[in-house]
Design a protein around this motif. Structure first.
Motif, PDB file in Angstrom:
ATOM      1  N   UNK A 122       0.832  -1.200   0.000  1.00 32.02           N
ATOM      2  CA  UNK A 122       0.000   0.000   0.000  1.00 32.02           C
ATOM      3  C   UNK A 122       0.868   1.251   0.000  1.00 32.02           C
ATOM      4  N   UNK A 123       0.385   2.271  -0.661  1.00 29.93           N
ATOM      5  CA  UNK A 123       1.069   3.562  -0.632  1.00 29.93           C
ATOM      6  C   UNK A 123       0.807   4.236   0.710  1.00 29.93           C
ATOM      7  N   UNK A 124       1.583   5.278   1.050  1.00 27.75           N
ATOM      8  CA  UNK A 124       1.327   5.985   2.314  1.00 27.75           C
ATOM      9  C   UNK A 124      -0.116   6.455   2.456  1.00 27.75           C
ATOM     10  N   UNK A 125      -0.695   6.979   1.391  1.00 26.44           N
ATOM     11  CA  UNK A 125      -2.088   7.436   1.451  1.00 26.44           C
ATOM     12  C   UNK A 125      -3.042   6.269   1.653  1.00 26.44           C
ATOM     13  N   UNK A 126      -2.789   5.172   0.960  1.00 27.99           N
ATOM     14  CA  UNK A 126      -3.659   3.998   1.094  1.00 27.99           C
ATOM     15  C   UNK A 126      -3.569   3.399   2.500  1.00 27.99           C
ATOM     16  N   UNK A 127      -2.403   3.460   3.113  1.00 28.79           N
ATOM     17  CA  UNK A 127      -2.262   2.984   4.489  1.00 28.79           C
ATOM     18  C   UNK A 127      -3.143   3.801   5.440  1.00 28.79           C
ATOM     19  N   UNK A 128      -3.134   5.098   5.252  1.00 25.13           N
ATOM     20  CA  UNK A 128      -3.945   5.971   6.109  1.00 25.13           C
ATOM     21  C   UNK A 128      -5.427   5.692   5.904  1.00 25.13           C
ATOM     22  N   UNK A 129      -5.844   5.519   4.643  1.00 22.61           N
ATOM     23  CA  UNK A 129      -7.253   5.219   4.360  1.00 22.61           C
ATOM     24  C   UNK A 129      -7.644   3.888   5.000  1.00 22.61           C
ATOM     25  N   UNK A 130      -6.788   2.879   4.878  1.00 23.67           N
ATOM     26  CA  UNK A 130      -7.055   1.567   5.481  1.00 23.67           C
ATOM     27  C   UNK A 130      -7.183   1.691   7.000  1.00 23.67           C
ATOM     28  N   UNK A 131      -6.289   2.457   7.606  1.00 25.90           N
ATOM     29  CA  UNK A 131      -6.336   2.632   9.056  1.00 25.90           C
ATOM     30  C   UNK A 131      -7.628   3.317   9.486  1.00 25.90           C
ATOM     31  N   UNK A 132      -8.023   4.362   8.758  1.00 23.81           N
ATOM     32  CA  UNK A 132      -9.287   5.042   9.074  1.00 23.81           C
ATOM     33  C   UNK A 132     -10.463   4.076   8.972  1.00 23.81           C
ATOM     34  N   UNK A 133     -10.537   3.329   7.877  1.00 23.50           N
ATOM     35  CA  UNK A 133     -11.684   2.454   7.631  1.00 23.50           C
ATOM     36  C   UNK A 133     -11.792   1.353   8.680  1.00 23.50           C
ATOM     37  N   UNK A 134     -10.673   0.699   8.985  1.00 23.08           N
ATOM     38  CA  UNK A 134     -10.717  -0.411   9.935  1.00 23.08           C
ATOM     39  C   UNK A 134     -10.986   0.069  11.357  1.00 23.08           C
ATOM     40  N   UNK A 135     -10.409   1.220  11.732  1.00 23.36           N
ATOM     41  CA  UNK A 135     -10.618   1.692  13.098  1.00 23.36           C
ATOM     42  C   UNK A 135     -12.027   2.259  13.289  1.00 23.36           C
TER      43      UNK A 135
END
Length: 474
Positions: A122-135
């Motif tokens: 995942x790119x840095x932006x995609x990591x942040x989006x994934x973290x937001x969605x899962x949390x």
């Protein structure tokens, strides 16, 4: 009108202490296992998820601060929705709250493991989006687990001593979970060759234990007090919900106090791994310090029933908060030393654990106060309003923790500057000292439901009835 009701109960020489039947010791202890199970999922996020984001997933400290603060605000607004849905649910064979709590806890356990994963590539932006969605998904499930669990206490008993005992068992469960996760998580995680894999597997182990804790609570407790709205013959409106929450002064006092007590506790938990790794220079000290700090807290909260009988809930809470202020303040002033740090952080944590434990008895009292004051009984929405403040407090803790790291130039897995080290120490000590002082002021001057008044209210609820918004003494 309501004050006259209290006086009328006193004039009839009703003993509110025995306004409801006592529940068994097994049931009171089993209730605490719910918070024990809850801690194995909730406390992981509070203590380790920031470190997972910054040091394992490669998310910046500033971005991690945003993830925690924004998702916690989102979660805070989910609690009233969860409370409304649960309040509208009719009691079934297993009660109104327990089935929702149990099913949601299983889903929460699965989501807990997912939050401690980060897909590769995942790119840095995609990591942040994934973290937001899962949390955020985790937060929704947490609301549907914690709101019915918290509401359960108010329908188990109205007895003041039983509620104080349950408050202590709940806090014992919470601190017990913090003790186990605080001591065992890092050593188990380090057993694996990859810390990324270690985080996920350790989270899975902890989540399974969490389900077991909720199951013990589910199978051994009962809802003795009728949970249906006391004005069930009338259609409930939004106005009824607003009256339950916004006219309940004791509830609002707890909400304000909790903003500071919970943010202080969570900031301490989140920063401990950073303080040990960088300020003390040995991450291996983290489980040792947690063992001492939380182990003493478990012992300390066993004193809650005795202290409440001797001094009352309000004065006991204030005393604990003030002791915490002194201990945390000294810990900031004294130059960093492992021995004085452990002693003072332990005193501060034990002192905070006592009012945090008493808070659970306060919440049940405010549910009954709202019923007595308005004629509407809404366990779910009242507890959700209180839990709203806990979520906002967690958001504040995230801003303080990750925000200070970002503001002081923190660099993951590197030698930290003196400014960063001072920021970590300040978040661990001076912020809790200030927060607990504000909490003590709030509970001293705003909370207006002392034990003697609540006992009379409990008697009124047991012996009277509500008709057309007016209390009729039975």
């Amino acid at each position: 009108m309501a004050e006259n009701v209290v006086n009328s109960a006193a004039e009839k020489n009703i003993d509110p202490q025995h306004a409801s039947n006592r529940i068994s010791i097994k049931e009171k202890v089993s209730y605490g296992f719910g918070d024990f199970g809850n801690g194995f999922m909730f406390d992981l996020g509070q203590a380790y998820l920031t470190n997972f984001y910054t040091d394992i997933a490669g998310i910046s400290a500033a971005a991690a601060a945003g993830i925690f603060s924004i998702t916690k605000i989102f979660d805070a607004f989910m609690d009233p929705l969860a409370g409304s849905i649960i309040d509208a649910r009719k009691p079934g064979k297993r009660g109104k709250f327990r089935p929702v709590m149990m099913i949601s806890s299983i889903l929460l356990a699965i989501m807990t493991v997912i939050t401690f994963t980060m897909p590769s590539g995942l790119s840095p932006t995609e990591k942040i989006i994934y973290a937001y969605a899962t949390y955020m998904a985790w937060g929704i499930l947490y609301s549907f687990t914690n709101v019915p669990y918290g509401s359960l206490a108010s329908v188990m008993t109205r007895n003041v001593e039983d509620r104080s005992f349950m408050a202590s068992t709940r806090q014992a469960g919470s601190i017990g979970a913090q003790l186990v996760t605080g001591v065992a998580f890092v050593p188990i995680m380090l057993m694996f060759p990859s810390t990324k894999i270690g985080y996920a597997i350790t989270a899975a182990i902890m989540a399974f234990i969490g389900i077991c804790g909720f199951f013990i609570c589910y199978i051994n407790t009962k809802e003795h007090i009728k949970a249906e709205n006391s004005r069930s013959k009338e259609r409930e409106t939004l106005k009824d919900y607003l009256r339950v929450v916004f006219t309940n002064r004791p509830l609002w006092s707890l909400i304000l106090m909790t903003l500071f007590t919970i943010s202080a506790m969570n900031t301490n938990n989140q920063m401990m791994i950073y303080f040990c790794k960088y300020n003390l220079g040995n991450i291996g000290l983290q489980p040792i310090i947690n063992f001492v700090m939380m182990g003493c807290s478990v012992a300390g909260i066993t004193l809650i029933p005795f202290l409440v009988r001797r001094f009352g809930k309000k004065r006991t809470a204030i005393g604990g908060l003030l002791i915490g202020v002194v201990a945390d303040g000294l810990n900031f002033i004294i130059p960093t030393n492992i021995y004085t740090f452990i002693i003072l952080v332990t005193i501060g944590y034990v002192a905070l654990a006592i009012p945090n434990g008493i808070t659970w008895a306060f919440v049940s009292d405010t549910i009954d106060y709202g019923h007595w004051h308005t004629g509407v009984r809404k366990e779910g929405i009242t507890y959700a309003a209180f839990n709203f403040s806990r979520k906002i407090a967690q958001s504040i803790a995230a801003l303080v923790s990750a925000g200070i790291l970002a503001a002081t130039g923190y660099v993951a897995n590197a030698h930290q500057t003196s400014t960063t080290l001072l920021g970590i120490k300040g978040a661990m000590t001076i912020y809790p000292a200030i927060a607990l002082l504000l909490a003590a002021v709030i509970i001293t001057f705003l909370y207006n439901l002392p034990d003697d008044k609540f006992k009379r209210i409990a008697s009124d609820l047991e012996n009277g009835r509500w008709e057309n918004g007016t209390f009729i003494q039975g």
